[in-house]
Design a protein around this motif. Structure first.
Motif, PDB file in Angstrom:
ATOM      1  N   ILE A  63       0.838  -1.204   0.000  1.00  0.00           N
ATOM      2  CA  ILE A  63       0.000   0.000   0.000  1.00  0.00           C
ATOM      3  C   ILE A  63       0.869   1.249   0.000  1.00  0.00           C
ATOM      4  CG2 ILE A  63      -1.629   1.334   1.389  1.00  0.00           C
ATOM      5  CD1 ILE A  63      -2.983  -1.194   2.186  1.00  0.00           C
ATOM      6  N   GLN A  64       1.878   1.267   0.837  1.00  0.00           N
ATOM      7  CA  GLN A  64       2.765   2.439   0.903  1.00  0.00           C
ATOM      8  C   GLN A  64       3.554   2.624  -0.388  1.00  0.00           C
ATOM      9  OE1 GLN A  64       5.072   1.688   4.418  1.00  0.00           O
ATOM     10  NE2 GLN A  64       3.501   2.461   5.816  1.00  0.00           N
ATOM     11  N   LYS A  65       3.943   1.518  -0.999  1.00  0.00           N
ATOM     12  CA  LYS A  65       4.736   1.603  -2.233  1.00  0.00           C
ATOM     13  C   LYS A  65       3.943   2.263  -3.355  1.00  0.00           C
ATOM     14  CE  LYS A  65       7.162  -1.280  -5.615  1.00  0.00           C
ATOM     15  NZ  LYS A  65       7.557  -2.671  -5.987  1.00  0.00           N
ATOM     16  N   HIS A  66       2.667   1.941  -3.449  1.00  0.00           N
ATOM     17  CA  HIS A  66       1.834   2.484  -4.532  1.00  0.00           C
ATOM     18  C   HIS A  66       0.966   3.647  -4.060  1.00  0.00           C
ATOM     19  CE1 HIS A  66       2.836  -0.804  -7.299  1.00  0.00           C
ATOM     20  NE2 HIS A  66       2.742  -1.611  -6.261  1.00  0.00           N
ATOM     21  N   SER A  67       1.319   4.224  -2.912  1.00  0.00           N
ATOM     22  CA  SER A  67       0.507   5.305  -2.362  1.00  0.00           C
ATOM     23  C   SER A  67       0.515   6.539  -3.255  1.00  0.00           C
ATOM     24  CB  SER A  67       1.010   5.654  -0.962  1.00  0.00           C
ATOM     25  OG  SER A  67       0.223   6.663  -0.394  1.00  0.00           O
ATOM     26  N   ASP A  68       1.657   6.834  -3.882  1.00  0.00           N
ATOM     27  CA  ASP A  68       1.742   8.026  -4.737  1.00  0.00           C
ATOM     28  C   ASP A  68       0.802   7.940  -5.935  1.00  0.00           C
ATOM     29  OD1 ASP A  68       3.639   9.034  -3.040  1.00  0.00           O
ATOM     30  OD2 ASP A  68       5.343   8.363  -4.246  1.00  0.00           O
ATOM     31  N   GLU A  69       0.514   6.728  -6.392  1.00  0.00           N
ATOM     32  CA  GLU A  69      -0.352   6.540  -7.555  1.00  0.00           C
ATOM     33  C   GLU A  69      -1.787   6.208  -7.165  1.00  0.00           C
ATOM     34  OE1 GLU A  69       1.470   3.248  -9.388  1.00  0.00           O
ATOM     35  OE2 GLU A  69       3.398   4.233  -9.737  1.00  0.00           O
ATOM     36  N   ALA A  70      -2.106   6.243  -5.855  1.00  0.00           N
ATOM     37  CA  ALA A  70      -3.394   5.733  -5.380  1.00  0.00           C
ATOM     38  C   ALA A  70      -4.575   6.480  -5.993  1.00  0.00           C
ATOM     39  CB  ALA A  70      -3.449   5.813  -3.853  1.00  0.00           C
ATOM     40  N   VAL A  71      -4.493   7.812  -6.046  1.00  0.00           N
ATOM     41  CA  VAL A  71      -5.633   8.599  -6.526  1.00  0.00           C
ATOM     42  C   VAL A  71      -5.870   8.353  -8.010  1.00  0.00           C
ATOM     43  CG1 VAL A  71      -6.527  10.933  -6.831  1.00  0.00           C
ATOM     44  CG2 VAL A  71      -5.273  10.335  -4.737  1.00  0.00           C
ATOM     45  N   ARG A  72      -4.804   8.440  -8.794  1.00  0.00           N
ATOM     46  CA  ARG A  72      -4.947   8.214 -10.238  1.00  0.00           C
ATOM     47  C   ARG A  72      -5.441   6.788 -10.525  1.00  0.00           C
ATOM     48  NH1 ARG A  72      -1.691   6.029 -14.247  1.00  0.00           N
ATOM     49  NH2 ARG A  72      -0.011   5.661 -12.747  1.00  0.00           N
ATOM     50  N   ASN A  73      -4.874   5.811  -9.824  1.00  0.00           N
ATOM     51  CA  ASN A  73      -5.282   4.427 -10.051  1.00  0.00           C
ATOM     52  C   ASN A  73      -6.740   4.196  -9.659  1.00  0.00           C
ATOM     53  OD1 ASN A  73      -2.785   3.660 -11.022  1.00  0.00           O
ATOM     54  ND2 ASN A  73      -2.033   2.980  -9.032  1.00  0.00           N
ATOM     55  N   TYR A  74      -7.174   4.832  -8.577  1.00  0.00           N
ATOM     56  CA  TYR A  74      -8.551   4.640  -8.121  1.00  0.00           C
ATOM     57  C   TYR A  74      -9.540   5.111  -9.173  1.00  0.00           C
ATOM     58  CZ  TYR A  74     -12.939   5.728  -5.789  1.00  0.00           C
ATOM     59  OH  TYR A  74     -14.278   5.847  -5.484  1.00  0.00           O
ATOM     60  N   TYR A  75      -9.358   6.330  -9.678  1.00  0.00           N
ATOM     61  CA  TYR A  75     -10.299   6.861 -10.662  1.00  0.00           C
ATOM     62  C   TYR A  75     -10.258   6.050 -11.959  1.00  0.00           C
ATOM     63  CZ  TYR A  75     -10.934  10.918  -7.658  1.00  0.00           C
ATOM     64  OH  TYR A  75     -11.236  11.738  -6.602  1.00  0.00           O
ATOM     65  N   SER A  76      -9.071   5.671 -12.382  1.00  0.00           N
ATOM     66  CA  SER A  76      -8.940   4.894 -13.606  1.00  0.00           C
ATOM     67  C   SER A  76      -9.583   3.513 -13.455  1.00  0.00           C
ATOM     68  CB  SER A  76      -7.460   4.751 -13.972  1.00  0.00           C
ATOM     69  OG  SER A  76      -7.296   3.948 -15.112  1.00  0.00           O
ATOM     70  N   THR A  77      -9.324   2.845 -12.338  1.00  0.00           N
ATOM     71  CA  THR A  77      -9.873   1.511 -12.125  1.00  0.00           C
ATOM     72  C   THR A  77     -11.377   1.556 -11.959  1.00  0.00           C
ATOM     73  OG1 THR A  77      -7.808   0.861 -11.040  1.00  0.00           O
ATOM     74  CG2 THR A  77      -9.725  -0.543 -10.680  1.00  0.00           C
ATOM     75  N   ASN A  78     -11.875   2.559 -11.245  1.00  0.00           N
ATOM     76  CA  ASN A  78     -13.318   2.679 -11.071  1.00  0.00           C
ATOM     77  C   ASN A  78     -14.013   2.907 -12.408  1.00  0.00           C
ATOM     78  OD1 ASN A  78     -15.651   3.065  -9.083  1.00  0.00           O
ATOM     79  ND2 ASN A  78     -15.762   4.946 -10.283  1.00  0.00           N
ATOM     80  N   ALA A  79     -13.418   3.750 -13.255  1.00  0.00           N
ATOM     81  CA  ALA A  79     -14.000   3.997 -14.582  1.00  0.00           C
ATOM     82  C   ALA A  79     -13.993   2.722 -15.424  1.00  0.00           C
ATOM     83  CB  ALA A  79     -13.230   5.106 -15.291  1.00  0.00           C
ATOM     84  N   PHE A  80     -12.897   1.967 -15.340  1.00  0.00           N
ATOM     85  CA  PHE A  80     -12.827   0.734 -16.129  1.00  0.00           C
ATOM     86  C   PHE A  80     -13.885  -0.264 -15.693  1.00  0.00           C
ATOM     87  CE2 PHE A  80     -11.389  -3.687 -16.131  1.00  0.00           C
ATOM     88  CZ  PHE A  80     -11.402  -3.927 -17.498  1.00  0.00           C
ATOM     89  N   PHE A  81     -13.995  -0.521 -14.389  1.00  0.00           N
ATOM     90  CA  PHE A  81     -14.951  -1.519 -13.931  1.00  0.00           C
ATOM     91  C   PHE A  81     -16.391  -1.064 -14.135  1.00  0.00           C
ATOM     92  CE2 PHE A  81     -11.370  -3.382 -11.534  1.00  0.00           C
ATOM     93  CZ  PHE A  81     -11.543  -4.701 -11.924  1.00  0.00           C
ATOM     94  N   ARG A  82     -16.630   0.237 -14.066  1.00  0.00           N
ATOM     95  CA  ARG A  82     -17.978   0.722 -14.343  1.00  0.00           C
ATOM     96  C   ARG A  82     -18.373   0.411 -15.788  1.00  0.00           C
ATOM     97  NH1 ARG A  82     -21.179   4.061 -11.716  1.00  0.00           N
ATOM     98  NH2 ARG A  82     -19.505   4.647 -10.290  1.00  0.00           N
ATOM     99  N   GLU A  83     -17.423   0.541 -16.681  1.00  0.00           N
ATOM    100  CA  GLU A  83     -17.690   0.212 -18.082  1.00  0.00           C
ATOM    101  C   GLU A  83     -17.696  -1.291 -18.305  1.00  0.00           C
ATOM    102  OE1 GLU A  83     -15.725   0.936 -22.524  1.00  0.00           O
ATOM    103  OE2 GLU A  83     -14.926   1.965 -20.762  1.00  0.00           O
ATOM    104  N   PHE A  84     -16.773  -1.992 -17.649  1.00  0.00           N
ATOM    105  CA  PHE A  84     -16.620  -3.425 -17.874  1.00  0.00           C
ATOM    106  C   PHE A  84     -17.850  -4.201 -17.421  1.00  0.00           C
ATOM    107  CE2 PHE A  84     -15.097  -7.643 -16.508  1.00  0.00           C
ATOM    108  CZ  PHE A  84     -14.578  -8.089 -17.707  1.00  0.00           C
ATOM    109  N   PHE A  85     -18.461  -3.790 -16.301  1.00  0.00           N
ATOM    110  CA  PHE A  85     -19.610  -4.507 -15.776  1.00  0.00           C
ATOM    111  C   PHE A  85     -20.901  -4.162 -16.509  1.00  0.00           C
ATOM    112  CE2 PHE A  85     -17.331  -4.792 -11.493  1.00  0.00           C
ATOM    113  CZ  PHE A  85     -16.856  -6.051 -11.807  1.00  0.00           C
ATOM    114  N   GLY A  86     -20.861  -3.135 -17.377  1.00  0.00           N
ATOM    115  CA  GLY A  86     -22.109  -2.752 -18.016  1.00  0.00           C
ATOM    116  C   GLY A  86     -22.059  -2.654 -19.513  1.00  0.00           C
ATOM    117  N   ALA A  87     -20.952  -3.024 -20.138  1.00  0.00           N
ATOM    118  CA  ALA A  87     -20.861  -2.879 -21.587  1.00  0.00           C
ATOM    119  C   ALA A  87     -20.142  -4.072 -22.181  1.00  0.00           C
ATOM    120  CB  ALA A  87     -20.125  -1.594 -21.950  1.00  0.00           C
ATOM    121  N   ASN A  88     -20.415  -4.323 -23.462  1.00  0.00           N
ATOM    122  CA  ASN A  88     -19.733  -5.429 -24.130  1.00  0.00           C
ATOM    123  C   ASN A  88     -18.542  -4.904 -24.913  1.00  0.00           C
ATOM    124  OD1 ASN A  88     -20.831  -4.165 -26.343  1.00  0.00           O
ATOM    125  ND2 ASN A  88     -22.387  -5.728 -26.707  1.00  0.00           N
ATOM    126  N   LEU A  89     -17.999  -5.726 -25.797  1.00  0.00           N
ATOM    127  CA  LEU A  89     -16.783  -5.339 -26.508  1.00  0.00           C
ATOM    128  C   LEU A  89     -17.003  -4.159 -27.443  1.00  0.00           C
ATOM    129  CD1 LEU A  89     -15.355  -8.866 -27.348  1.00  0.00           C
ATOM    130  CD2 LEU A  89     -14.915  -7.430 -25.373  1.00  0.00           C
TER     131      LEU A  89
END
Length: 395
Positions: free
Chosen positions: A207-233
């Motif tokens: 957690i501490q190692k990737h803490s600097d990227e936590a905010v960017r990764n959170y928004y990016s991952t949340n956007a991906f899964f929001r699309e992934f769970f509701g859209a096809n290819l």
């Protein structure tokens, strides 16, 4: 209070009267199952996050964001920590015998499960940019085409990092359990506890190692899964292959409602794959030739876990209370949820009878007990959902 009481009763019923050797073996098998559950379910518990907009407006920094994710994960996992404590210390026959040994194994279990959860959270939170790259890049498009040409299977390249994370978390946790068992045999339980504490420290370090990227990764991952769970290819909303007429076990009166629940829940979690993985895990446990009572309890726990899939239908984004009450009566939704859970009765019976054919257990009487408790629990959970609708409408 109800959940806490249920967890305590379950732990005492499972290991309250067994000897210390059986208690240790049961804890380790349970940790294997928890490892697989953490490896698979972490992204479904964290994403897509309905509070993402509020977090963005509040502009949380990395420390507050990590704390928020930990609290969100703990809200789902605290019953597991309680169950581990009851399984380790809840000895009804000799509560104070071998207490130090029980305490060491309790700490080992808590340290290991905490470390696995932290490691899994970090792996999945930072997979968003990689997933988007595979989903949107030319390299991902070529892979999709190759999979379609050679294997005739339309894989989404964006899911590759998630698949890798599932495998890594499962291997990480399984290897830690095996290594801890060897440490305990070679040295003593304290050595295993020390090693599991290192696993926890490793998770904190990730957690501490990737803490600097936590905010960017959170928004990016949340956007991906929001699309992934509701859209096809193609970026279009996923068209369900399930037809209303396929629900042959549901009376016509509630068939459309059950179909809607199944379509919505399958978009969130692929229930068939989750249940199939559970059957393989129970088959692996049966291969170890435990006693009949232990295997019956394992089947009972596995059967009751099926009802977690029904809890998805209580979420407002799945089924708003006002809309459900406008469409039909509260009793109709009670029967709809109950009939939805009947789809797992035949797979449960098939799985138990396959084990009975291979290993001679569980017997038919035990199978009847598992199915009866499963159906009773389905009615209780369905009634809970109905009361929740009525309460929200009144409020």
């Amino acid at each position: 209070m109800i959940l806490t009481t249920g967890v305590i009763v379950l732990g005492l019923f499972w290991t309250g009267t067994v000897a210390i050797e059986e208690r240790i073996i049961t804890l380790r098998y349970f940790l294997f199952g928890l490892t697989g559950l953490a490896a698979f379910s972490t992204p479904y518990l964290l994403f897509p996050d309905k509070n993402a907009t509020i977090i963005q407006l509040g502009n949380l920094n990395r420390q507050l964001l990590n704390l928020y994710l930990l609290k969100k994960l703990f809200a789902f996992t605290w019953p597991v920590f309680l169950l581990l404590a009851v399984m380790a210390l809840g000895d009804l026959n000799r509560p104070f015998d071998d207490f130090a040994q029980k305490l060491f194994y309790l700490l080992s279990s808590l340290f290991l499960f905490s470390g696995i959860c932290l490691y899994s959270m970090v792996r999945y939170v930072k997979c968003g940019p990689d997933s988007q790259f595979w989903q949107e890049s030319e390299k991902g498009r070529k892979l999709r085409q190759q999979m379609a040409d050679f294997f005739k299977y339309p894989i989404d390249p964006g899911s590759i990092p998630s698949l890798i994370n599932t495998i890594l978390v499962l291997l990480f946790g399984s290897a830690a359990i095996i290594a801890g068992t060897l440490f305990s045999d070679w040295f003593n339980p304290a050595a295993e506890t020390a090693m599991m504490f290192l696993i926890l420290l490793y998770g904190i370090g990730k957690i501490q190692k990737h803490s600097d990227e936590a905010v960017r990764n959170y928004y990016s991952t949340n956007a991906f899964f929001r699309e992934f769970f509701g859209a096809n290819l193609k970026g279009e909303e996923t068209a369900s292959r399930r037809e209303v007429e396929q629900l042959w076990w549901v009376p016509a009166r509630w068939r459309m409602h059950v179909w809607q629940f199944l379509v919505q829940s399958d978009r969130k979690i692929p229930a068939g794959r989750v249940v199939a993985a559970g059957h393989l895990l129970v088959l692996f446990i049966a291969y170890q030739r435990p006693d009949s009572e232990f295997l019956t309890i394992t089947w009972l726990i596995f059967a009751l876990l099926h009802h977690l899939l029904m809890l998805l239908t209580f979420q407002p984004e799945f089924a708003p209370a006002w809309l459900m009450r406008w469409i039909d009566s509260a009793s109709a939704w009670f029967f709809s949820r109950f009939w939805m859970q009947l789809r797992w009765v035949i797979p449960l019976l098939l799985g138990m009878n396959v084990q009975y054919f291979l290993f001679g257990m569980p017997g038919f009487e035990s199978q009847a007990v598992v199915i009866a408790i499963y159906l009773a629990a389905a009615m209780i959970v369905s009634a809970y959902g109905t009361s929740k609708i009525t309460k929200e409408i009144k409020s």
